[in-house]
Design an enzyme around this catalytic site. Structure first.
Site, PDB file in Angstrom:
ATOM      1  N   ASP A 225       0.713  -1.207  -0.111  1.00 11.78           N
ATOM      2  CA  ASP A 225       0.073   0.084   0.090  1.00 11.78           C
ATOM      3  C   ASP A 225       0.921   1.199  -0.193  1.00 11.78           C
ATOM      4  OD1 ASP A 225      -2.076   1.755   0.172  1.00 11.78           O
ATOM      5  OD2 ASP A 225      -3.253   0.961   1.752  1.00 11.78           O
TER       6      ASP A 225
HETATM    7  C1  BGC Z   1      -5.114   3.111  -0.089  1.00  8.39           C
HETATM    8  C2  BGC Z   1      -5.261   2.436  -1.117  1.00  8.39           C
HETATM    9  C3  BGC Z   1      -4.848   2.982  -2.573  1.00  8.39           C
HETATM   10  C4  BGC Z   1      -3.540   3.642  -2.338  1.00  8.39           C
HETATM   11  C5  BGC Z   1      -3.221   4.417  -3.699  1.00  8.39           C
HETATM   12  C6  BGC Z   1      -3.755   4.247  -0.170  1.00  8.39           C
HETATM   13  O1  BGC Z   1      -3.950   5.109   0.785  1.00  8.39           O
HETATM   14  O2  BGC Z   1      -5.288   2.505   1.049  1.00  8.39           O
HETATM   15  O3  BGC Z   1      -6.324   1.505  -1.158  1.00  8.39           O
HETATM   16  O4  BGC Z   1      -4.922   2.108  -3.520  1.00  8.39           O
HETATM   17  O5  BGC Z   1      -3.810   4.444  -1.402  1.00  8.39           O
HETATM   18  O6  BGC Z   1      -4.238   5.567  -3.767  1.00  8.39           O
END
Ligand code: BGC
Length: 848
Positions: A225
């Site tokens: 993530d």
């Molecule tokens: C989220 C993810 C997301 C990523 C990119 C993170 O804060 O938890 O689900 O894909 O950001 O935007």
């Protein structure tokens, strides 16, 4: 597809530095290319309610599909595969190779801030819907990224929390959707979550190598993530393949440090080779790896903000505002609407009889804060910019109904983004604003005309280049008063802001948040500063908002800011009285209530399950004024309904995507059935629900297996609406159940078939979701009273009986014990019915 041997050969051609470079993003959304092995740069994008692409920009629009809870509520595998296919088309149109979706964490508790983005409280329903979504994408060559592995079922302290889950619960509930989707749908990538589980942060968790790789034989990429990769060696050893975002000089612990660790013998180069192999395999799957290193790859990604307005050269891909996309999204939204309660008022009649024996068109009072601006998606990284949205009011008007409107109450606790008709570009060429970018020495570098008032720059500013970085922004707009009164104008964001109206300074302030605030919360719910602007009717003023980009705590990430504007409005008390009067003078009142971006968004959990503001009071008063009141709930997850017994019907619309209003008109008027069934238990009260709040950094899933209906059953609590509940516009009789019947399709070892006969006893054609639940009477093992075992949808004409066959996989009968799956020999039952609380048919079987 390029074979494994060739992939390995190409890995072998690369130097250590070339290999390590591929393991961190090149930017926020793009990976690196490597011409030496024929690799072009792959692009990833959020997901899941659409494909945003590389920019956060309303000029780069995307089809906005219904949110995950709405999709799960369809219980319709074929429809979800079609949505996956639509998203694959969107991805190709926007040059995206991997969609960061679906989100398959579970609704452990309705307080989860991101519940709207997850499918269900039930692992089997989550797995089936998630697998269909993944198949739809990947069959068209776009990768899925199943997230967030694992235990990211709530938001509070999500970056640091250690989630304690006992082994059996982890296997049977939280890992189950990932397992099914990786094994059966073959997901090409998985996202390792921010949180930890049982003592290890997920980018370093033994679950990656021991379970995902070894047990499940997963051959895809594990992506962190965003900023979740925290260590050089531990993350490399734990089977994380790709640290996002990049570049490594700005984010993440790899880059030169990882190459150094290999050179020092701290990390085995074979681990690096395996990661690169996985990345090349992904590239081959999405078409980013040339057949021969010097041959061209296809398709190529359009890059740079904003993306081209129309799809070009992508045969078979419909634009997000095309009729084909609109029709599919309209049908999908209606298929997810759950008719939770109906005393017979729905579907509405087009006309009502008059005393003279004639008829006249029905008069509809459309009320509520979400009637004029419906919420089509939840907030956070799932945000996309649809080309248009159809609000409930607009959809009902377009259907040709006689509609009047009263907002009743003002839904938002915060002042929302400024919009037309009050906000205009300085040249009055439309709603929106002009942004001017200034360099360090104050020179104007460039400008852009925007259609909205929400701005996010993550990978640089539109016209900027490294040689002349942007130091200051100016947002310039005209505020025009439609009615006389005091408008509130201001900004949400971090850092220093100065607001000038017609040259006079209204504020010069610096907005901050505590340093440890979640990034998503900082972006989605930053502090707001407002100033009163008294205006006469028709008066226009020029507003200029100045911002120094280096003054923001988040400057490392980019800039998020929103211009906010609240027009004068009546108090809730006056608004409610007006709405009740309108309802009394109408044949039917449709009240559209819902949550706001401050309630359902990424980065924080919900503090309460009540509708925000005075909405409950509004429904009470409207229902008292007109018993023919239909409440439409526009939320991604459950809200409390203290008025439920006072209204004639309740329709749960979720966050239904860009076609909200049209789908609503179809369903209210009976053109289409509300097809949805609840993918979660709808609570009657807040008592007895698991908490998302960690204590001392630890969140213990003390309820174990007993989330959702499993918990209600155990405790003997009665929810407002049970899991699986929902009705359509006809009625059904459950007539027969047979085990071991003839069901076509591949049957895995140990699977059981069950056939259920249902008859349409109503007067119109309809669709029913036949649900089958398993139970183990007299079990020696602690278990839920019942659990979902399978389901299928049937369509039937009035009077018609249809028998549907459902395959129940062996896993349904197994439980996790002593480090393995086991089946308790003896009797099981399979019960069928229209919801988890209504199972009129039961068959027994023996498991060896
Ligand atoms: C989220 C993810 C997301 C990523 C990119 C993170 O804060 O938890 O689900 O894909 O950001 O935007």
């Amino acid at each position: 597809m390029i074979g494994e041997e060739e992939l390995r050969r190409r890995v072998g051609c690369l130097s250590l530095d070339q290999k390590v470079r591929l393991l961190t993003g090149a930017g926020f959304w793009a990976l690196y290319d490597e011409p030496d092995v024929g690799l072009r740069a792959m692009v990833v994008s959020d997901g899941p309610a659409g494909v945003r692409g590389q920019t956060w920009d309303e000029r780069d629009s995307s089809a906005n599909v219904p949110s995950a809870t709405a999709l799960a509520a369809t219980w319709d595998i074929g429809r979800i595969e079609a949505i996956g296919a639509l998203l694959a088309g969107e991805a190709r149109r926007k040059g995206v190779d991997v969609l960061l979706a679906p989100t398959v964490n579970l609704h452990r508790t309705p307080y989860g801030g991101r519940g709207f983005e997850c499918f269900s409280e039930d692992p089997l329903l989550t797995a089936r819907i998630g697998a269909a979504y993944v198949r739809g994408l990947q069959r068209r060559g776009v990768g899925a990224c199943v997230k967030h592995f694992v235990g990211n079922d709530s938001e509070t302290q999500r970056l640091t929390v250690d989630v304690r889950i006992d082994e059996r619960t982890l296997r049977e509930l939280y890992l189950a959707p990932f397992e099914a989707i990786c094994r059966e749908a073959g997901a090409w990538s998985v996202m390792a979550a921010y949180n930890g589980v049982n003592g290890s942060t997920m980018t370093e968790s033994p679950l990656l190598r021991d379970v995902l790789h070894r047990e499940w034989g997963y051959d895809g990429v594990v992506v962190s993530d965003w900023t979740a990769a925290r260590s050089t060696e531990a993350a490399a050893e734990a089977a994380l393949d790709l640290a996002m975002p990049g570049p490594a000089t700005r984010f993440g612990p790899w880059g030169d440090a990882l190459a150094e660790a290999v050179r020092n013998g701290k990390v085995d180069e074979a681990l690096i080779d395996d990661k690169v192999l996985r990345i090349l395999r992904l590239a081959a799957r999405v078409g980013a790896l040339a057949d021969a290193p010097d041959a061209p790859t296809a398709p190529t990604a359009p890059t740079g903000p904003p993306a081209p307005p129309a799809p070009r050269g992508l045969a078979g891909v419909d634009a997000p505002d095309s009729l084909a996309v609109a029709q599919e999204l309209r049908a999908a939204a209606a298929a997810g609407f759950v008719l939770a309660r109906n005393d017979g008022i729905l579907p509405l009649s087009w006309s009502v009889p008059t005393l003279a024996g004639l008829s006249r068109p029905v008069r509809l009072a459309v009320i509520g804060p979400n009637a004029e601006v419906g919420r089509t998606m939840g907030g956070g990284s799932a945000t996309v910019f649809p080309p248009y949205t159809v609000a409930p009011l607009e959809g009902l008007r377009a259907a040709g109904l006689h509609v009047t409107h009263a907002a009743g109450v003002y839904g938002d606790a915060r002042v929302p983004a400024a919009r037309a008709p009050w906000l205009l570009r300085p040249d009055r060429s439309g709603g929106g604003a002009e942004v001017r970018f200034y360099g360090e020495s104050g020179e104007l570098i460039g400008s852009e005309l925007r259609d909205g008032a929400t701005f996010m720059w993550m990978s640089g500013y539109g016209p900027a280049d490294d040689a002349d970085p942007v130091a200051r922004l100016e947002i310039r707009c005209v505020v025009r008063a439609t009615v006389a009164g005091t408008y509130r104008l201001g900004v949400s964001g971090l850092g220093r802001y100065r607001l000038l109206v017609d040259g006079a300074e209204l504020f010069d302030t610096t907005l901050t948040l505590p340093e440890d605030t979640d990034i998503a919360q900082s972006l989605m719910r930053p502090p707001q500063e407002l100033a009163p602007v008294p205006l006469a009717e028709g008066q226009s003023v020029t507003a200029v908002l100045e911002h120094e980009v280096a003054s923001s705590q988040l400057r490392g990430f980019g800039t998020f800011l929103q211009v906010n504007l609240e027009p004068p409005h009546s108090t809730d008390e006056v608004g409610i009285a007006a709405a009740a009067a309108l309802a009394a003078a109408s044949d039917v009142a449709v009240v559209v209530v819902g949550t706001t971006a401050e309630v359902e968004s990424e980065g924080f959990d919900r503090a309460s399950l009540s509708l925000p503001g005075q909405q409950d009071q509004l429904v009470h008063r409207v229902a008292a004024a007109n018993p023919r009141t239909v409440v439409v709930v526009n939320s991604g997850a459950p809200v409390l309904m203290p008025w439920v017994g006072d209204v004639a019907a309740v329709l749960l619309a979720w966050f239904p995507g860009q076609e909200f209003g049209d789908a609503l008109a179809d369903v209210l008027m009976g053109e289409t059935e509300p097809g949805g069934r609840l993918p979660m238990t709808w609570p009657a009260a807040e008592e007895g629900l698991p908490s998302p709040s960690p204590a001392d950094g630890v969140l213990t899933y003390a309820e174990g297996l007993f989330i959702g209906y499993r918990g209600y059953d155990r405790d003997g609590r009665v929810p407002l609406f049970p899991f699986g509940h929902g009705t359509g516009y006809t009625t059904w009789a459950y007539e027969s159940i047979t085990v071991d019947c003839d069901v076509p399709g591949p049957r895995g070892p140990g699977a059981v078939s069950v056939c259920v006969g249902v008859r349409n006893t109503g007067s119109r054609r309809g669709r029913e979701v036949v649900q089958v639940y398993a139970a183990r009477p007299g079990s020696a093992v602690e278990r839920p009273a019942k659990w979902l075992a399978g389901f299928a949808a049937v369509d039937a004409d009035p009077g018609e009986t249809v028998t549907v066959g459902i395959l129940i996989p062996e896993r349904v009968f197994q439980h996790w014990t002593g480090g393995a799956w086991d089946t308790e020999p003896g009797p099981f039952t399979l019960s069928a019915g229209p919801s988890s609380a209504s199972l009129p048919l039961t068959a027994s079987l023996e498991r060896p």
